[in-house]
Design a protein around this motif. Structure first.
Motif, PDB file in Angstrom:
ATOM      1  N   GLU A 207      -9.550  -0.858 -13.112  1.00  0.00           N
ATOM      2  CA  GLU A 207      -9.239   0.049 -12.016  1.00  0.00           C
ATOM      3  C   GLU A 207      -9.280  -0.689 -10.675  1.00  0.00           C
ATOM      4  O   GLU A 207      -8.407  -0.502  -9.818  1.00  0.00           O
ATOM      5  CB  GLU A 207     -10.229   1.218 -12.012  1.00  0.00           C
ATOM      6  CG  GLU A 207      -9.900   2.311 -11.023  1.00  0.00           C
ATOM      7  CD  GLU A 207      -8.545   2.948 -11.274  1.00  0.00           C
ATOM      8  OE1 GLU A 207      -7.871   3.276 -10.275  1.00  0.00           O
ATOM      9  OE2 GLU A 207      -8.159   3.115 -12.453  1.00  0.00           O
ATOM     10  N   SER A 208     -10.289  -1.546 -10.516  1.00  0.00           N
ATOM     11  CA  SER A 208     -10.381  -2.338  -9.279  1.00  0.00           C
ATOM     12  C   SER A 208      -9.206  -3.290  -9.156  1.00  0.00           C
ATOM     13  O   SER A 208      -8.624  -3.455  -8.069  1.00  0.00           O
ATOM     14  CB  SER A 208     -11.693  -3.122  -9.265  1.00  0.00           C
ATOM     15  OG  SER A 208     -12.804  -2.262  -9.336  1.00  0.00           O
ATOM     16  N   ALA A 209      -8.845  -3.905 -10.281  1.00  0.00           N
ATOM     17  CA  ALA A 209      -7.755  -4.880 -10.255  1.00  0.00           C
ATOM     18  C   ALA A 209      -6.443  -4.232  -9.840  1.00  0.00           C
ATOM     19  O   ALA A 209      -5.730  -4.742  -8.951  1.00  0.00           O
ATOM     20  CB  ALA A 209      -7.609  -5.511 -11.635  1.00  0.00           C
ATOM     21  N   PHE A 210      -6.109  -3.090 -10.420  1.00  0.00           N
ATOM     22  CA  PHE A 210      -4.825  -2.459 -10.101  1.00  0.00           C
ATOM     23  C   PHE A 210      -4.826  -1.823  -8.712  1.00  0.00           C
ATOM     24  O   PHE A 210      -3.765  -1.696  -8.089  1.00  0.00           O
ATOM     25  CB  PHE A 210      -4.478  -1.426 -11.176  1.00  0.00           C
ATOM     26  CG  PHE A 210      -3.983  -2.067 -12.450  1.00  0.00           C
ATOM     27  CD1 PHE A 210      -2.679  -2.531 -12.537  1.00  0.00           C
ATOM     28  CD2 PHE A 210      -4.814  -2.235 -13.534  1.00  0.00           C
ATOM     29  CE1 PHE A 210      -2.203  -3.138 -13.695  1.00  0.00           C
ATOM     30  CE2 PHE A 210      -4.371  -2.837 -14.697  1.00  0.00           C
ATOM     31  CZ  PHE A 210      -3.060  -3.303 -14.778  1.00  0.00           C
ATOM     32  N   ALA A 211      -5.995  -1.440  -8.234  1.00  0.00           N
ATOM     33  CA  ALA A 211      -6.069  -0.942  -6.859  1.00  0.00           C
ATOM     34  C   ALA A 211      -5.719  -2.054  -5.879  1.00  0.00           C
ATOM     35  O   ALA A 211      -5.003  -1.831  -4.880  1.00  0.00           O
ATOM     36  CB  ALA A 211      -7.463  -0.395  -6.577  1.00  0.00           C
ATOM     37  N   LEU A 212      -6.186  -3.261  -6.147  1.00  0.00           N
ATOM     38  CA  LEU A 212      -5.866  -4.404  -5.278  1.00  0.00           C
ATOM     39  C   LEU A 212      -4.408  -4.802  -5.409  1.00  0.00           C
ATOM     40  O   LEU A 212      -3.744  -5.149  -4.416  1.00  0.00           O
ATOM     41  CB  LEU A 212      -6.771  -5.586  -5.618  1.00  0.00           C
ATOM     42  CG  LEU A 212      -8.273  -5.385  -5.355  1.00  0.00           C
ATOM     43  CD1 LEU A 212      -9.062  -6.603  -5.810  1.00  0.00           C
ATOM     44  CD2 LEU A 212      -8.528  -5.111  -3.882  1.00  0.00           C
ATOM     45  N   VAL A 213      -3.882  -4.768  -6.633  1.00  0.00           N
ATOM     46  CA  VAL A 213      -2.467  -5.100  -6.844  1.00  0.00           C
ATOM     47  C   VAL A 213      -1.586  -4.104  -6.104  1.00  0.00           C
ATOM     48  O   VAL A 213      -0.573  -4.470  -5.474  1.00  0.00           O
ATOM     49  CB  VAL A 213      -2.133  -5.104  -8.349  1.00  0.00           C
ATOM     50  CG1 VAL A 213      -0.615  -5.198  -8.567  1.00  0.00           C
ATOM     51  CG2 VAL A 213      -2.828  -6.253  -9.046  1.00  0.00           C
ATOM     52  N   GLU A 214      -1.958  -2.820  -6.173  1.00  0.00           N
ATOM     53  CA  GLU A 214      -1.180  -1.769  -5.526  1.00  0.00           C
ATOM     54  C   GLU A 214      -1.076  -2.011  -4.019  1.00  0.00           C
ATOM     55  O   GLU A 214      -0.041  -1.694  -3.393  1.00  0.00           O
ATOM     56  CB  GLU A 214      -1.830  -0.415  -5.804  1.00  0.00           C
ATOM     57  CG  GLU A 214      -0.995   0.779  -5.389  1.00  0.00           C
ATOM     58  CD  GLU A 214      -1.640   2.086  -5.806  1.00  0.00           C
ATOM     59  OE1 GLU A 214      -0.973   3.136  -5.690  1.00  0.00           O
ATOM     60  OE2 GLU A 214      -2.810   2.075  -6.248  1.00  0.00           O
ATOM     61  N   GLU A 215      -2.123  -2.603  -3.464  1.00  0.00           N
ATOM     62  CA  GLU A 215      -2.119  -2.912  -2.024  1.00  0.00           C
ATOM     63  C   GLU A 215      -1.534  -4.289  -1.736  1.00  0.00           C
ATOM     64  O   GLU A 215      -1.610  -4.787  -0.605  1.00  0.00           O
ATOM     65  CB  GLU A 215      -3.547  -2.833  -1.480  1.00  0.00           C
ATOM     66  CG  GLU A 215      -4.147  -1.438  -1.524  1.00  0.00           C
ATOM     67  CD  GLU A 215      -3.361  -0.451  -0.690  1.00  0.00           C
ATOM     68  OE1 GLU A 215      -2.870  -0.863   0.400  1.00  0.00           O
ATOM     69  OE2 GLU A 215      -3.202   0.707  -1.123  1.00  0.00           O
ATOM     70  N   ASN A 216      -0.967  -4.929  -2.757  1.00  0.00           N
ATOM     71  CA  ASN A 216      -0.280  -6.227  -2.623  1.00  0.00           C
ATOM     72  C   ASN A 216      -1.226  -7.338  -2.174  1.00  0.00           C
ATOM     73  O   ASN A 216      -0.826  -8.268  -1.466  1.00  0.00           O
ATOM     74  CB  ASN A 216       0.902  -6.118  -1.662  1.00  0.00           C
ATOM     75  CG  ASN A 216       1.986  -7.149  -1.952  1.00  0.00           C
ATOM     76  OD1 ASN A 216       1.957  -7.824  -2.993  1.00  0.00           O
ATOM     77  ND2 ASN A 216       2.929  -7.294  -1.038  1.00  0.00           N
ATOM     78  N   ILE A 217      -2.489  -7.235  -2.604  1.00  0.00           N
ATOM     79  CA  ILE A 217      -3.455  -8.287  -2.297  1.00  0.00           C
ATOM     80  C   ILE A 217      -3.303  -9.457  -3.260  1.00  0.00           C
ATOM     81  O   ILE A 217      -3.614 -10.602  -2.932  1.00  0.00           O
ATOM     82  CB  ILE A 217      -4.895  -7.723  -2.339  1.00  0.00           C
ATOM     83  CG1 ILE A 217      -5.077  -6.696  -1.227  1.00  0.00           C
ATOM     84  CG2 ILE A 217      -5.937  -8.819  -2.219  1.00  0.00           C
ATOM     85  CD1 ILE A 217      -6.430  -6.025  -1.234  1.00  0.00           C
ATOM     86  N   GLY A 218      -2.802  -9.184  -4.445  1.00  0.00           N
ATOM     87  CA  GLY A 218      -2.628 -10.234  -5.438  1.00  0.00           C
ATOM     88  C   GLY A 218      -1.880  -9.698  -6.636  1.00  0.00           C
ATOM     89  O   GLY A 218      -1.400  -8.555  -6.640  1.00  0.00           O
ATOM     90  N   VAL A 219      -1.744 -10.538  -7.664  1.00  0.00           N
ATOM     91  CA  VAL A 219      -1.085 -10.140  -8.915  1.00  0.00           C
ATOM     92  C   VAL A 219      -2.092 -10.294 -10.059  1.00  0.00           C
ATOM     93  O   VAL A 219      -3.078 -11.036  -9.945  1.00  0.00           O
ATOM     94  CB  VAL A 219       0.176 -10.984  -9.187  1.00  0.00           C
ATOM     95  CG1 VAL A 219       1.172 -10.842  -8.045  1.00  0.00           C
ATOM     96  CG2 VAL A 219      -0.182 -12.452  -9.409  1.00  0.00           C
ATOM     97  N   VAL A 220      -1.812  -9.581 -11.155  1.00  0.00           N
ATOM     98  CA  VAL A 220      -2.713  -9.615 -12.294  1.00  0.00           C
ATOM     99  C   VAL A 220      -1.938  -9.966 -13.552  1.00  0.00           C
ATOM    100  O   VAL A 220      -0.871  -9.385 -13.813  1.00  0.00           O
ATOM    101  CB  VAL A 220      -3.417  -8.249 -12.473  1.00  0.00           C
ATOM    102  CG1 VAL A 220      -4.072  -8.150 -13.851  1.00  0.00           C
ATOM    103  CG2 VAL A 220      -4.463  -8.056 -11.401  1.00  0.00           C
TER     104      VAL A 220
END
Length: 399
Positions: free
Chosen positions: A323-336
């Motif tokens: 959940e944390s990972a996709f929240a950051l991806v959604e904000e374009n902070i990084g890719v997973v």
């Protein structure tokens, strides 16, 4: 019944038990006094056996009234000691109790034989053996059929309880042997719960509704760690769904399907509309990583993919859950980099793009201990084997 305590002190006064059973093994002598004799309707051997039949029920009644009674069971066998006398317990079999109940319920020996799927002569012999053991008749034969004697009536009540209880035990034992009752503990990883496991669990539950299921979320590194026994080997779960290969010699396993690695990016990311992407195109991207435990299965694969592409991810942001990972991806902070089936669950929030060449795929296995012979596990594995799987999606569409 008020004189029961002294009656239990010696065998001679034990004839009160026979009177309680509705029998009168007493004779009157010429002097008018009551006495017990070997030539009475029931002899000494009969009364001894009657004592045992009535003793337990009578003692319970007396105990409820607060009257002491010196009756106990002989420590070396099933005989009873009443005061200074020892009385042999009748040897009554379950077959005899079943016959007693059947004859009473059916009103005769012929219908009882049909109910018990045996011959009428066999039922007659069984009842005769019971009566010989007790020393008294349990049925009174009349022109209209049979009815219980006083002894038979009292014995019938306990016989019905015993037979009913044993039948219930037999049914439960049979259902347990068939794997229709019991408990099954299932360890699962995120790939399995997001693909095939819910449908498989539903099918199993519909087929075996009385089996209790315990689903436990665990990483592959918990179920099957590299250098020690995992939750499957330790018997903490009965079956586990994990990423293979399965290298533990104590485990039985088989492959279910293959899930491929994909990259999740923000919907506004430059790669969001691509059909596929190569790992080398991620060299300048901020590849998010998980903490080593319990996500080492992902960390190792991500590092291998990046290393083969000529770079290593920078561990500047470390996460502990998806959940944390996709929240950051959604904000374009990084890719997973993550299993495609897991990323698909977040497709309404992020873009999911397959990696070219299908590097480091996830081979999903079912694994359980070889020495686990529980019928419920056997049935679950059979349901699992009957499913049709396809690569990258778990169960076949419509299955």
């Amino acid at each position: 019944m008020t004189a029961l305590a002294p009656a239990a002190e010696t065998f001679a006064k034990g004839r009160d038990f026979a009177a309680w059973l509705g029998l009168t093994p007493l004779q009157r002598s010429t002097g008018g006094k009551q006495k017990f004799g070997a030539t009475s309707k029931m002899g000494e051997r009969t009364l001894r056996r009657l004592l045992v039949i009535g003793a337990s029920a009578v003692i319970k009644q007396v105990s409820r009234r607060g009257v002491p009674c010196d009756v106990k069971r002989c420590p070396s066998n099933s005989d009873l000691i009443l005061g200074d006398a020892m009385v042999r317990s009748p040897r009554i079999s379950l077959q005899q109790l079943r016959a007693l109940v059947a004859v009473y319920d059916e009103g005769g020996f012929r219908r009882a034989a049909e109910r018990l799927n045996t011959s009428q002569s066999a039922i007659s012999r069984t009842i005769q053996t019971l009566e010989a053991e007790l020393g008294v008749p349990v049925f009174e034969r009349t022109a209209r059929g049979v009815k219980t004697s006083s002894v038979g009536h009292n014995l019938l009540q306990n016989a019905r309880t015993i037979v009913g209880s044993l039948d219930e035990i037999s049914v439960k034992a049979l259902t347990a042997i068939r794997g229709e009752i019991g408990r099954l503990r299932i360890g699962y990883n995120e790939i399995s719960i997001r693909t095939f496991l819910p449908k498989v669990t539903a099918r199993f539950h519909r087929q075996y509704p009385n089996v209790d299921l315990r689903l436990v979320s665990q990483a592959t590194s918990e179920m099957m760690p590299e250098n020690t026994a995992g939750t499957i080997s330790r018997g903490e779960v009965d079956i586990g769904f994990l990423v293979g290969p399965v290298v533990d010699d104590d485990l039985e396993s088989f492959s279910l399907f293959e899930d491929q690695m994909a990259v999740a990016v923000a919907k506004t990311h430059r790669l969001a509309l691509r059909v596929s992407v190569s790992a080398s195109e991620l060299k300048n991207e901020h590849v998010l990583l998980w903490s080593t435990e319990p996500w080492q299965i992902y960390t190792r694969r991500i590092n291998n993919i990046c290393r083969q592409a000529g770079f290593l991810p920078r561990p500047s942001i470390i996460m502990q859950d998806n959940e944390s990972a996709f929240a950051l991806v959604e904000e374009n902070i990084g890719v997973v980099l993550i299993a495609r089936s897991v990323a698909a669950s977040y497709s309404n929030r992020v873009a999911v793009v397959p990696l070219e060449g299908n590097p480091e795929p996830f081979q999903i296995f079912a694994a359980w201990r070889k020495d686990n012979t529980a019928p419920v596990l056997r049935n679950f594995v059979q349901v699992l084997r009957n499913e049709e799987f396809q690569a990258d999606q778990g169960l076949m569409p419509g299955s």
